[in-house]
Write an enzyme that holds these catalytic residues in place. Structure first.
Site, PDB file in Angstrom:
ATOM      1  N   ASP A   1       0.847  -1.196   0.000  1.00 19.59           N
ATOM      2  CA  ASP A   1       0.000   0.000   0.000  1.00 19.59           C
ATOM      3  C   ASP A   1       0.883   1.246   0.000  1.00 19.59           C
ATOM      4  O   ASP A   1       2.041   1.205   0.431  1.00 19.59           O
ATOM      5  CB  ASP A   1      -0.893   0.034   1.251  1.00 19.59           C
ATOM      6  CG  ASP A   1      -1.806  -1.172   1.316  1.00 19.59           C
ATOM      7  OD1 ASP A   1      -2.178  -1.692   0.249  1.00 19.59           O
ATOM      8  OD2 ASP A   1      -2.136  -1.587   2.443  1.00 19.59           O
TER       9      ASP A   1
HETATM   10  N1  URA Z   1      -0.998  -6.080   3.887  1.00 20.80           N
HETATM   11  C1  URA Z   1      -1.563  -4.843   3.911  1.00 20.80           C
HETATM   12  O1  URA Z   1      -2.604  -4.629   4.501  1.00 20.80           O
HETATM   13  N2  URA Z   1      -0.917  -3.855   3.265  1.00 20.80           N
HETATM   14  C2  URA Z   1       0.244  -4.023   2.626  1.00 20.80           C
HETATM   15  O2  URA Z   1       0.792  -3.070   2.064  1.00 20.80           O
HETATM   16  C3  URA Z   1       0.827  -5.311   2.614  1.00 20.80           C
HETATM   17  C4  URA Z   1       0.171  -6.336   3.241  1.00 20.80           C
END
Ligand code: URA
Length: 248
Positions: free
Chosen positions: A107
């Site tokens: 993310d």
């Molecule tokens: N899980 C998440 O919620 N976000 C990420 O960026 C990676 C794994």
């Protein structure tokens, strides 16, 4: 690049044959460079400028496979372009000419280990559930999950009607109002870690990926990358858990 390379090497890199076998093909007159049969050993060619035929078919130059580990900062997207014009991770790779892509996503507000490569096959193996490549995250979560909650997350909880695969969790530190937890999962569902903690009432405040398998970020500075070697790649597929409870 436009650097001359040996004809045998070019044929090997293009996946035609091993270098030794390529020599045999050259001697046998099966290879042409710019319309001329090439039987001389050690001929140099510039792949971008010259046309090589093997058995009268054009040989396409393949890029050299390359594997990078980036410590992704906050605020970067892991797509190769962004219609909203947000910063993209590939701008953090100065000097890398190959067209690499991220293996899995992080993310925009998640930091840490991001593998990038132009090796589609390896990327597929890392992402395929069959190989169960574990990813370890450090999550700062609201409150402190109880033993029961930790157990539930480890056994699997329902996310969008599908149970999550077994996970490993370790509470590393407890602070006032939040805790630092290591979570090791091999699935790669979208926003999985955040959703798992959200579901059990401990929303994630900050998230960092520490490792793919046993390939760790270690002291790689934020925003920096390093080129991986064969041994690093092996570590990705290792089943040993670096972050088990004994180590915590
Ligand atoms: N899980 C998440 O919620 N976000 C990420 O960026 C990676 C794994």
């Amino acid at each position: 690049m436009e650097k001359p390379i040996g004809l045998q090497k070019f044929l090997a890199m293009a996946g035609i044959a091993s270098r030794r076998k390529a020599e045999e093909y050259i001697s046998a007159g099966r290879v042409q460079v710019d319309g001329q049969v090439s039987t001389a050993m050690g001929q140099l060619i510039v792949p971008e400028k010259q046309t090589v035929l093997f058995d009268n078919k054009k040989v396409e130059a393949k890029e050299q496979l390359i594997y990078l580990l980036l410590n992704k900062p906050k605020g970067y997207v892991t797509t190769l372009s962004d219609p909203q014009g947000r910063p993209i991770v590939s701008t953090l790779l100065p000097g890398i000419k190959e067209r690499v892509f991220p293996v899995g996503r992080l993310d925009i507000d998640t930091t840490g280990a991001l593998l990038l490569t132009n090796d589609g096959e390896l990327a597929q193996s890392i992402l395929h559930p069959k190989y169960e490549v574990f990813k370890t995250y450090e999550a700062e979560v609201k409150g402190t999950p109880s033993k029961v909650t930790i157990n539930a997350l480890e056994q699997g909880i329902l996310l969008e009607k599908k149970k999550t695969a077994p996970a490993k969790l370790t509470i590393k530190r407890r602070h006032k109002g939040y805790s630092v937890v290591h979570i090791r999962i091999h699935e790669g569902r979208k926003r999985q870690v955040k959703k798992m903690f959200q579901t059990v009432g401990h929303p994630v405040l900050a998230l960092k990926r520490l490792a793919y398998g046993n390939l760790e970020l270690n002291n790689l500075a934020i925003g920096k990358f390093r080129i991986l070697c064969k041994n690093d790649i092996k570590k990705i597929f290792s089943k040993k858990n670096l972050y088990n409870k004994k180590n915590s």
